[in-house]
Design a protein around this motif. Structure first.
Motif, PDB file in Angstrom:
ATOM      1  N   LYS A  25     -12.965   6.062   8.796  1.00 26.48           N
ATOM      2  CA  LYS A  25     -14.287   6.475   9.286  1.00 26.48           C
ATOM      3  C   LYS A  25     -15.132   5.265   9.680  1.00 26.48           C
ATOM      4  O   LYS A  25     -15.886   5.321  10.668  1.00 26.48           O
ATOM      5  N   ARG A  26     -15.009   4.163   8.934  1.00 31.29           N
ATOM      6  CA  ARG A  26     -15.802   2.951   9.220  1.00 31.29           C
ATOM      7  C   ARG A  26     -15.122   2.053  10.249  1.00 31.29           C
ATOM      8  O   ARG A  26     -15.556   0.941  10.482  1.00 31.29           O
ATOM      9  N   ARG A  27     -14.033   2.539  10.855  1.00 28.69           N
ATOM     10  CA  ARG A  27     -13.284   1.794  11.874  1.00 28.69           C
ATOM     11  C   ARG A  27     -12.724   0.482  11.328  1.00 28.69           C
ATOM     12  O   ARG A  27     -12.640  -0.522  12.033  1.00 28.69           O
ATOM     13  N   LEU A  28     -12.345   0.492  10.040  1.00 30.46           N
ATOM     14  CA  LEU A  28     -11.622  -0.631   9.454  1.00 30.46           C
ATOM     15  C   LEU A  28     -10.138  -0.437   9.738  1.00 30.46           C
ATOM     16  O   LEU A  28      -9.706   0.643  10.138  1.00 30.46           O
ATOM     17  N   ASN A  29      -9.358  -1.481   9.524  1.00 29.76           N
ATOM     18  CA  ASN A  29      -7.933  -1.358   9.853  1.00 29.76           C
ATOM     19  C   ASN A  29      -6.983  -1.990   8.839  1.00 29.76           C
ATOM     20  O   ASN A  29      -5.769  -1.946   9.025  1.00 29.76           O
ATOM     21  N   VAL A  30      -7.523  -2.580   7.769  1.00 30.00           N
ATOM     22  CA  VAL A  30      -6.677  -3.186   6.735  1.00 30.00           C
ATOM     23  C   VAL A  30      -7.246  -2.812   5.365  1.00 30.00           C
ATOM     24  O   VAL A  30      -8.440  -2.968   5.125  1.00 30.00           O
ATOM     25  N   VAL A  31      -6.386  -2.331   4.481  1.00 28.76           N
ATOM     26  CA  VAL A  31      -6.756  -2.078   3.090  1.00 28.76           C
ATOM     27  C   VAL A  31      -5.981  -3.057   2.216  1.00 28.76           C
ATOM     28  O   VAL A  31      -4.748  -3.137   2.294  1.00 28.76           O
ATOM     29  N   LEU A  32      -6.706  -3.822   1.414  1.00 24.46           N
ATOM     30  CA  LEU A  32      -6.100  -4.755   0.467  1.00 24.46           C
ATOM     31  C   LEU A  32      -6.156  -4.084  -0.898  1.00 24.46           C
ATOM     32  O   LEU A  32      -7.202  -4.067  -1.562  1.00 24.46           O
ATOM     33  N   LEU A  33      -5.040  -3.479  -1.282  1.00 22.21           N
ATOM     34  CA  LEU A  33      -4.979  -2.650  -2.482  1.00 22.21           C
ATOM     35  C   LEU A  33      -4.443  -3.465  -3.653  1.00 22.21           C
ATOM     36  O   LEU A  33      -3.338  -4.009  -3.590  1.00 22.21           O
ATOM     37  N   GLN A  34      -5.204  -3.514  -4.735  1.00 23.20           N
ATOM     38  CA  GLN A  34      -4.821  -4.290  -5.910  1.00 23.20           C
ATOM     39  C   GLN A  34      -3.724  -3.532  -6.665  1.00 23.20           C
ATOM     40  O   GLN A  34      -3.965  -2.481  -7.257  1.00 23.20           O
ATOM     41  N   ILE A  35      -2.516  -4.079  -6.644  1.00 25.10           N
ATOM     42  CA  ILE A  35      -1.374  -3.382  -7.224  1.00 25.10           C
ATOM     43  C   ILE A  35      -0.777  -4.114  -8.427  1.00 25.10           C
ATOM     44  O   ILE A  35       0.149  -3.604  -9.058  1.00 25.10           O
ATOM     45  N   ARG A  36      -1.311  -5.274  -8.760  1.00 26.47           N
ATOM     46  CA  ARG A  36      -0.894  -5.999  -9.972  1.00 26.47           C
ATOM     47  C   ARG A  36      -2.131  -6.678 -10.548  1.00 26.47           C
ATOM     48  O   ARG A  36      -2.309  -7.887 -10.475  1.00 26.47           O
ATOM     49  N   PRO A  37      -3.020  -5.917 -11.166  1.00 29.83           N
ATOM     50  CA  PRO A  37      -4.300  -6.492 -11.603  1.00 29.83           C
ATOM     51  C   PRO A  37      -4.204  -7.349 -12.859  1.00 29.83           C
ATOM     52  O   PRO A  37      -4.895  -8.353 -12.976  1.00 29.83           O
ATOM     53  N   THR A  38      -3.350  -6.953 -13.835  1.00 30.10           N
ATOM     54  CA  THR A  38      -3.264  -7.692 -15.099  1.00 30.10           C
ATOM     55  C   THR A  38      -1.813  -7.722 -15.584  1.00 30.10           C
ATOM     56  O   THR A  38      -1.466  -7.132 -16.612  1.00 30.10           O
ATOM     57  N   ALA A  39      -0.964  -8.440 -14.847  1.00 30.80           N
ATOM     58  CA  ALA A  39       0.450  -8.572 -15.208  1.00 30.80           C
ATOM     59  C   ALA A  39       1.070  -7.209 -15.489  1.00 30.80           C
ATOM     60  O   ALA A  39       1.807  -7.021 -16.460  1.00 30.80           O
ATOM     61  N   ASP A  40       0.740  -6.258 -14.633  1.00 32.22           N
ATOM     62  CA  ASP A  40       1.235  -4.894 -14.744  1.00 32.22           C
ATOM     63  C   ASP A  40       1.511  -4.394 -13.336  1.00 32.22           C
ATOM     64  O   ASP A  40       1.462  -5.173 -12.382  1.00 32.22           O
ATOM     65  N   ALA A  41       1.813  -3.127 -13.165  1.00 34.40           N
ATOM     66  CA  ALA A  41       2.280  -2.688 -11.852  1.00 34.40           C
ATOM     67  C   ALA A  41       1.822  -1.282 -11.509  1.00 34.40           C
ATOM     68  O   ALA A  41       1.729  -0.411 -12.374  1.00 34.40           O
ATOM     69  N   PHE A  42       1.573  -1.099 -10.216  1.00 32.35           N
ATOM     70  CA  PHE A  42       1.272   0.218  -9.643  1.00 32.35           C
ATOM     71  C   PHE A  42       2.494   0.748  -8.891  1.00 32.35           C
ATOM     72  O   PHE A  42       2.366   1.546  -7.985  1.00 32.35           O
ATOM     73  N   TRP A  43       3.649   0.272  -9.278  1.00 27.49           N
ATOM     74  CA  TRP A  43       4.934   0.754  -8.766  1.00 27.49           C
ATOM     75  C   TRP A  43       5.939   0.603  -9.911  1.00 27.49           C
ATOM     76  O   TRP A  43       5.664  -0.096 -10.893  1.00 27.49           O
ATOM     77  N   PRO A  44       7.100   1.246  -9.840  1.00 23.21           N
ATOM     78  CA  PRO A  44       8.084   1.099 -10.913  1.00 23.21           C
ATOM     79  C   PRO A  44       8.733  -0.281 -10.869  1.00 23.21           C
ATOM     80  O   PRO A  44       9.836  -0.471 -10.349  1.00 23.21           O
ATOM     81  N   SER A  45       8.057  -1.247 -11.439  1.00 25.49           N
ATOM     82  CA  SER A  45       8.479  -2.648 -11.377  1.00 25.49           C
ATOM     83  C   SER A  45       9.712  -2.900 -12.230  1.00 25.49           C
ATOM     84  O   SER A  45       9.875  -2.319 -13.306  1.00 25.49           O
ATOM     85  N   ARG A  46      10.535  -3.823 -11.753  1.00 23.59           N
ATOM     86  CA  ARG A  46      11.688  -4.271 -12.537  1.00 23.59           C
ATOM     87  C   ARG A  46      11.282  -5.326 -13.567  1.00 23.59           C
ATOM     88  O   ARG A  46      12.110  -5.729 -14.392  1.00 23.59           O
ATOM     89  N   TYR A  47      10.043  -5.788 -13.514  1.00 18.31           N
ATOM     90  CA  TYR A  47       9.640  -6.933 -14.320  1.00 18.31           C
ATOM     91  C   TYR A  47       8.509  -6.649 -15.294  1.00 18.31           C
ATOM     92  O   TYR A  47       8.447  -7.294 -16.349  1.00 18.31           O
ATOM     93  N   GLU A  48       7.598  -5.772 -14.943  1.00 17.64           N
ATOM     94  CA  GLU A  48       6.384  -5.597 -15.735  1.00 17.64           C
ATOM     95  C   GLU A  48       6.077  -4.117 -15.946  1.00 17.64           C
ATOM     96  O   GLU A  48       6.564  -3.254 -15.209  1.00 17.64           O
ATOM     97  N   PRO A  49       5.253  -3.803 -16.946  1.00 17.59           N
ATOM     98  CA  PRO A  49       4.999  -2.395 -17.280  1.00 17.59           C
ATOM     99  C   PRO A  49       4.057  -1.714 -16.295  1.00 17.59           C
ATOM    100  O   PRO A  49       3.315  -2.357 -15.556  1.00 17.59           O
ATOM    101  N   TRP A  50       4.102  -0.384 -16.316  1.00 17.83           N
ATOM    102  CA  TRP A  50       3.118   0.396 -15.572  1.00 17.83           C
ATOM    103  C   TRP A  50       1.707   0.019 -16.047  1.00 17.83           C
ATOM    104  O   TRP A  50       1.476  -0.250 -17.217  1.00 17.83           O
ATOM    105  N   SER A  51       0.754   0.032 -15.122  1.00 12.90           N
ATOM    106  CA  SER A  51      -0.614  -0.356 -15.434  1.00 12.90           C
ATOM    107  C   SER A  51      -1.326   0.690 -16.289  1.00 12.90           C
ATOM    108  O   SER A  51      -1.230   1.895 -16.040  1.00 12.90           O
ATOM    109  N   GLU A  52      -2.075   0.202 -17.264  1.00  9.56           N
ATOM    110  CA  GLU A  52      -2.891   1.103 -18.084  1.00  9.56           C
ATOM    111  C   GLU A  52      -4.014   1.740 -17.268  1.00  9.56           C
ATOM    112  O   GLU A  52      -4.551   2.787 -17.653  1.00  9.56           O
ATOM    113  N   PHE A  53      -4.359   1.154 -16.137  1.00  9.02           N
ATOM    114  CA  PHE A  53      -5.445   1.712 -15.335  1.00  9.02           C
ATOM    115  C   PHE A  53      -5.020   2.991 -14.622  1.00  9.02           C
ATOM    116  O   PHE A  53      -5.865   3.702 -14.068  1.00  9.02           O
TER     117      PHE A  53
END
Length: 409
Positions: A75-103
């Motif tokens: 809506k604001r005519r932006l074109n890039v989203v910078l999504l925080q996916i590893r905020p504190t040594a954790d993951a927003f994907w099924p990581s092979r290295y770190e746990p799922w994020s508590e957030f």
């Protein structure tokens, strides 16, 4: 000067996508008349700043909230989203290295029952938005108790890797094993998902806390022998992280762009004649051991987004001083320059008068466009882009974004 950084802290229908006539393919194709400009937004997940609104929401609610943020960017005519996916040594994907994020779930390591990163990439690209994965390299936790981490956490398996400091827990950047591990953990997402970019924020060595010392003396004794002092060794540690990360990305995925959003003051001119004419209380070179100017001049990164989070006329760090300094810094390089904007300050009653004026950010973009090296702007954060409490973002769009734009590739 008080440290100025972004860390202090109704969905738009899909019809908006069609109404804007956005081009397909995550910004990878457009008609010849479409301008090229980086128009980004940071979507923070640490402490649930932007998304999800709180931990423990069900999958459908989490998806709805994420789609609302993506649609507000459209809506604001932006074109890039910078999504925080590893905020504190954790993951927003099924990581092979770190746990799922508590957030996500409220419990570190608990599977949310879906893959948020896969969903985010697909839905961003459906809306012709680039998605850059935003990573914090060294922060482990917003507390100092390793016992609160899930038992399988790497920081519990390797207790010598962790350093408590300033009420938080960090990986020690001076350990080669840590440097390799954090690269592996971050690049797991890059190599497995169709991300358009890799993005580091402003935390390298932590911001200084009065009366406390970051305890890396043992690592310095072991690995710092060839350096004149601990500061030079620390800068080399961060240089290696940045250079090696960029090299590893390009070996596997040449099209993926690598960028950093540092605190905007490299060094004050009073400290170094090459620095900016500012009087900032924090200098990235001296306090965070991040030689951001060197990374640009050496071409180790593809783009830089200095967080110029001050108003025009600020006595200690004037926006109108820092933007031209950064323009000169990138001149003659292939590094893209996009200016980080403190949208979150607009209308905040604790902020000085300029931030109460909805036109302040629009004036920032007017100033940026006087410098050909500036290729766009990025706004903190997604919630303010969506809610726009005093209309500052709407003013930017009305004054500067009359039509869509392609993000740089």
């Amino acid at each position: 000067m008080v440290r100025m950084t972004r860390r202090r802290f109704t969905a738009v229908g899909a019809g908006a996508v069609t109404a804007l006539g956005l081009f397909p393919g995550a910004g990878r194709a457009a008609d010849a008349g479409t301008p090229t400009e980086f128009r980004g937004v940071w979507a923070a997940t640490v402490a649930n700043i932007d998304w999800p609104s709180r931990p423990g929401l069900g999958r459908d609610r989490q998806r709805e909230e994420l789609l609302a943020l993506l649609d507000s960017a459209v809506k604001r005519r932006l074109n890039v989203v910078l999504l925080q996916i590893r905020p504190t040594a954790d993951a927003f994907w099924p990581s092979r290295y770190e746990p799922w994020s508590e957030f996500l779930t409220g419990t570190q390591g608990k599977d949310p029952g879906w893959d948020p990163l896969d969903f985010a990439v697909r839905e961003a690209h459906r809306r012709s938005l680039q998605l850059h994965g935003w990573f914090n390299p060294y922060r482990i936790a917003n507390h100092t108790d390793p016992g609160r981490l899930v038992p399988s956490h790497p920081a519990r398996k390797h207790p010598g890797w962790a350093v408590p400091y300033g009420g938080k827990l960090y990986y020690n950047p001076g350990l080669p094993d840590v440097r390799r591990f954090v690269q592996d953990a971050m690049l797991d997402a890059v190599f497995r998902y169709d991300l358009d970019g890799v993005h580091f924020d402003d935390y390298f060595y932590p911001y200084p806390v009065a009366g406390q010392e970051f305890d890396d003396a043992a690592a310095y004794r072991r690995y710092g022998g060839k350096f004149s002092d601990r500061g030079a060794w620390r800068r080399d540690n961060i240089d290696r992280l940045v250079r090696e990360t960029g090299e590893r990305i390009k070996r596997r995925k040449k099209h993926v762009r690598f960028g950093v959003s540092p605190f905007a003051v490299w060094r004050n001119k009073a400290t170094d004649s090459r620095g900016s004419d500012t009087r900032a209380g924090v200098q990235t070179y001296d306090d965070l051991y991040a030689d951001t100017r060197k990374w640009v001049r050496e071409g180790w990164i593809d783009y830089i987004v200095p967080q110029v989070y001050w108003h025009i006329g600020n006595a200690a760090a004037d926006y109108a001083t820092l933007v031209p300094w950064w323009a000169r810094t990138v001149r003659g390089t292939r590094v893209g320059l996009y200016i980080g904007e403190a949208l979150y300050r607009q209308g905040d009653p604790s902020q000085p008068a300029p931030w109460q004026d909805p036109a302040e950010l629009s004036r920032h973009l007017t100033l940026c466009r006087r410098h050909r090296e500036v290729g766009g702007n990025v706004y903190f954060s997604a919630r303010q882009v969506r809610d726009d409490p005093i209309g500052a973002m709407a003013r930017v769009v009305g004054d500067h974004y009359p039509r869509r734009a392609r993000p740089p590739r």
